[in-house]
Design a protein around this motif. Structure first.
Motif, PDB file in Angstrom:
ATOM      1  N   GLU A  66     -12.140  -3.474   3.871  1.00 12.22           N
ATOM      2  CA  GLU A  66     -11.427  -2.922   5.135  1.00 12.22           C
ATOM      3  C   GLU A  66     -10.592  -3.922   5.681  1.00 12.22           C
ATOM      4  O   GLU A  66     -11.044  -5.099   5.795  1.00 12.22           O
ATOM      5  CB  GLU A  66     -12.348  -2.315   5.974  1.00 12.22           C
ATOM      6  N   TYR A  68       0.921  -1.062  -0.062  1.00 14.13           N
ATOM      7  CA  TYR A  68      -0.023  -0.023  -0.028  1.00 14.13           C
ATOM      8  C   TYR A  68       0.795   1.113  -0.004  1.00 14.13           C
ATOM      9  O   TYR A  68       1.670   1.507   0.893  1.00 14.13           O
ATOM     10  CB  TYR A  68      -0.860  -0.116   1.218  1.00 14.13           C
ATOM     11  N   HIS A 113      -2.542   3.878  -3.462  1.00 16.28           N
ATOM     12  CA  HIS A 113      -2.916   2.876  -4.123  1.00 16.28           C
ATOM     13  C   HIS A 113      -2.369   1.615  -3.582  1.00 16.28           C
ATOM     14  O   HIS A 113      -1.401   1.383  -3.093  1.00 16.28           O
ATOM     15  CB  HIS A 113      -2.146   3.103  -5.595  1.00 16.28           C
ATOM     16  N   TYR A 114      -3.263   0.389  -3.769  1.00 14.69           N
ATOM     17  CA  TYR A 114      -2.990  -0.878  -3.320  1.00 14.69           C
ATOM     18  C   TYR A 114      -2.539  -1.794  -4.823  1.00 14.69           C
ATOM     19  O   TYR A 114      -3.222  -1.854  -5.524  1.00 14.69           O
ATOM     20  CB  TYR A 114      -4.056  -1.145  -2.832  1.00 14.69           C
ATOM     21  N   PHE A 165     -15.730  -2.207  -2.074  1.00 12.27           N
ATOM     22  CA  PHE A 165     -14.436  -1.796  -1.143  1.00 12.27           C
ATOM     23  C   PHE A 165     -14.367  -2.891  -0.138  1.00 12.27           C
ATOM     24  O   PHE A 165     -15.418  -3.415   0.113  1.00 12.27           O
ATOM     25  CB  PHE A 165     -14.467  -0.358  -0.654  1.00 12.27           C
ATOM     26  N   LEU A 223      -7.251   0.168   7.038  1.00 13.48           N
ATOM     27  CA  LEU A 223      -7.199   0.177   5.712  1.00 13.48           C
ATOM     28  C   LEU A 223      -8.574   0.176   4.720  1.00 13.48           C
ATOM     29  O   LEU A 223      -9.239  -0.718   5.379  1.00 13.48           O
ATOM     30  CB  LEU A 223      -6.251  -0.461   4.889  1.00 13.48           C
ATOM     31  N   THR A 235     -12.093  -2.184  -4.374  1.00 13.65           N
ATOM     32  CA  THR A 235     -11.790  -3.395  -5.260  1.00 13.65           C
ATOM     33  C   THR A 235     -12.210  -3.474  -6.463  1.00 13.65           C
ATOM     34  O   THR A 235     -12.153  -4.302  -7.336  1.00 13.65           O
ATOM     35  CB  THR A 235     -12.339  -4.858  -4.432  1.00 13.65           C
ATOM     36  N   VAL A 260      -6.752   3.416  -2.325  1.00 14.32           N
ATOM     37  CA  VAL A 260      -6.819   3.125  -0.953  1.00 14.32           C
ATOM     38  C   VAL A 260      -6.650   4.356   0.098  1.00 14.32           C
ATOM     39  O   VAL A 260      -6.124   5.322  -0.242  1.00 14.32           O
ATOM     40  CB  VAL A 260      -5.581   2.052  -0.570  1.00 14.32           C
ATOM     41  N   VAL A 284      -9.768  -0.169   1.287  1.00 10.14           N
ATOM     42  CA  VAL A 284      -9.282  -0.414  -0.111  1.00 10.14           C
ATOM     43  C   VAL A 284     -10.184  -0.609  -1.155  1.00 10.14           C
ATOM     44  O   VAL A 284     -11.392  -1.522  -0.819  1.00 10.14           O
ATOM     45  CB  VAL A 284      -8.403  -1.811   0.031  1.00 10.14           C
TER      46      VAL A 284
END
Length: 573
Positions: A494, A429, A540-541, A492, A502, A506, A528, A504
């Motif tokens: 977590e 991340y 960003h992830y 998303f 976090l 998806t 993210v 995030v």
């Protein structure tokens, strides 16, 4: 290369210049023959060749054959033997009059204009839309054949898109598929083939100055654009129909901006710099021109202090007809944070090679290790693999670099442009800026509606764990004063890493990505959010194995030439 192909043709025993069909009964030593299939379904009447110069075109002098019943072909490659084709390309030119046995119709009757399929050489090359995307990914990244990381990247992308990633002949009853797997593979082939046709037709019509008179590289570029489109869009629900899936993907393909000058630059050969040259190049400084056109105008510089040293970033802004350093840039987020999700594969950091530059940002490691960026092909952890890609830009317009679209004039003698390619070796991340819309993740989640960067969103379902079974949903709309427009639903999850919570993404609707670069996932990384230092950070992830490439970067010479053409004072930080 064509001369070499012609010399090969002169010594062929058969099959060069005439081409054998799938039912060719000539007796040929099996060592000098490829026996394969062209699939989606089985395609009859496609021209298959050993692409000796790797230009995705069956040139005169290259061994070729025509597919017959079952999409089969027998390709005489003498004096080469089949094991000498493993590092070569086999392509199929699938024109509009080719018949698809699965439908009993030609491509034209199915509303398709044609496309190119590809695979690596072998004793029995199977050419499908899936293998084509894998090969094109390797070529677009300047990689050599057989580099598994690029096959893996396409495999992960297809799975993430709800598609099959099988390289087998999914119409062959002897292949070990379950009923569900075979149906998914066949659907994937249909969708990708139709999308390849749309993509190739768009390139030929909208970039006719590049692909109109010659089809060299057209098939590879179409596959590359389709791969980018798949990276940028995901289904809003698992029950999406095949027709809706194709429509969604085609919309993303058609929304991608095309520029003939940029296409010319992309067709330039990629030179991947070795470790020593990469370090020296970064040490001299890079400039990100994508910020030149912003208001106020600004530039981001990246410079390395040397072998084993840190990478420094500085921001410059154009004020009162001069460039001045933006002293607040570091505190605004350039220092950033990296969090690593997985530690299982980390190795002794003392074993790293000498060609190492410390990451721009600190890294939070479970074992206190420091992430470093290593300019080499070695894959040992804990490093992020980094490569510098260089292309020759001489005589091309400045506008070939999209950020310089307002500059008139051409790059000069010896001018080069660069890109940085990275690969995440573990799930990571990267947080590089502070959000302006909220100061905490709690406030971000609690807001009934938030608007930023041209779109608005609201959480419609909460998430609780990093698992698709616990995904949350967000509804996106426009900010129009004439009433909001529904842009679709995102998803998303977590999770917590250390003491950091976090948030995030998806999946993000294509309409959102097309309107806002802030929400883009076009390079395979997803937005993210997390709390640091009493601020809400955004980044960003990158899942393990994700490969992404920077926008175009310039050296000082190229940058100042463009700035002068734009009536801006050259910058000399």
């Amino acid at each position: 290369m064509k001369l070499a192909a012609g010399m090969l043709c002169a010594s062929l025993l058969a099959g060069c210049g005439g081409g054998g069909g799938g039912d060719n009964s000539a007796v040929i030593d099996a060592n000098y023959q490829l026996n394969g299939t062209v699939v989606d379904g089985y395609l009859v009447g496609a021209k298959v060749c050993l692409d000796l110069n790797t230009n995705w075109v069956c040139d005169a002098g290259e061994p070729f054959a025509t597919t017959g019943t079952g999409g089969r072909y027998k390709l005489d490659i003498s004096p080469l033997r089949y094991w000498e084709t493993y590092d070569k390309l086999v392509i199929a030119e699938v024109g509009p009059e080719v018949k698809d046995e699965a439908t009993g119709k030609t491509l034209r009757e199915q509303g398709q204009s044609g496309y190119v399929l590809a695979a690596r050489g072998s004793v029995k090359p199977v050419l499908t839309p899936i293998t084509t995307l894998q090969i094109a990914k390797q070529m677009s990244e300047g990689a050599s054949y057989g580099e598994q990381i690029y096959v893996d990247a396409v495999t992960a992308l297809l799975k993430d898109s709800g598609m099959s990633s099988s390289k087998a002949d999914y119409f062959d009853s002897s292949e070990s598929f379950t009923v569900t797997e075979r149906a998914l593979a066949q659907r994937t082939g249909r969708v990708l083939a139709a999308a390849l046709s749309v993509t190739q037709a768009r390139l030929k019509s909208e970039v006719a100055t590049v692909y109109g008179a010659s089809s060299e590289g057209l098939g590879a570029r179409a596959a590359e654009l389709l791969t980018q489109a798949l990276s940028a869009t995901r289904a809003s629900n698992a029950a999406e129909t095949e027709a809706d899936q194709l429509t969604r993907i085609n919309q993303q393909v058609l929304s991608t901006a095309l520029n003939s000058d940029t296409e010319k630059l992309l067709r330039k050969p990629i030179n991947t710099l070795n470790a020593e040259t990469a370090l020296a190049t970064v040490g001299n400084g890079f400039y990100d021109p994508s910020l030149v056109g912003s208001t106020p105008r600004s530039l981001l510089t990246l410079a390395a202090q040397g072998d084993g040293g840190a990478v420094a970033a500085s921001s410059f802004q154009y004020r009162s007809s001069a460039w001045a350093r933006d002293a607040t840039y570091q505190s605004q987020g350039a220092a950033g944070y990296h969090l690593i999700y997985s530690y299982r594969n980390l190795k002794d950091p003392n074993t790293m090679e000498s060609a190492v530059v410390n990451s721009l940002t600190p890294v939070w490691f479970k074992d206190g290790l420091v992430l470093k960026e290593k300019f080499s092909d070695a894959m040992g952890s804990p490093v992020r693999q980094v490569q510098i890609l260089m292309r020759d830009a001489q005589d091309l317009p400045f506008a070939a670099v999209p950020a310089l679209s307002t500059a008139t004039g051409n790059f000069g003698t010896g001018h080069k442009v660069y890109q940085i390619r990275r690969k995440a070796l573990v799930d990571e991340y990267a947080f590089d800026s502070v959000a302006s819309f909220f100061t905490s993740l709690a406030a971000f989640k609690a807001s009934p509606r938030t608007c930023y960067a041209g779109v608005c969103w609201s959480i419609t379902k909460s998430a609780s764990e990093f698992d698709i079974a616990f995904e949350g949903t967000m509804k996106f709309t426009t900010t129009s004063s004439n009433g909001s427009l529904d842009l679709g639903e995102a998803k998303f999850v977590e999770t917590t890493l250390g003491n950091v919570r976090l948030f995030v993404m998806t999946s993000i609707p294509v309409g959102v990505q097309n309107r806002s670069a802030f929400w883009s996932a076009k390079d395979g990384r997803y937005p993210v959010f997390a709390d640091f230092d009493n601020k809400l950070w955004v980044g960003h992830y990158a899942p393990s194995g994700t490969i992404w490439t920077s926008d175009w970067l310039l050296s000082r010479t190229e940058l100042n030439a463009a700035l002068t053409a734009m009536s801006l004072t050259p910058v000399a930080p």
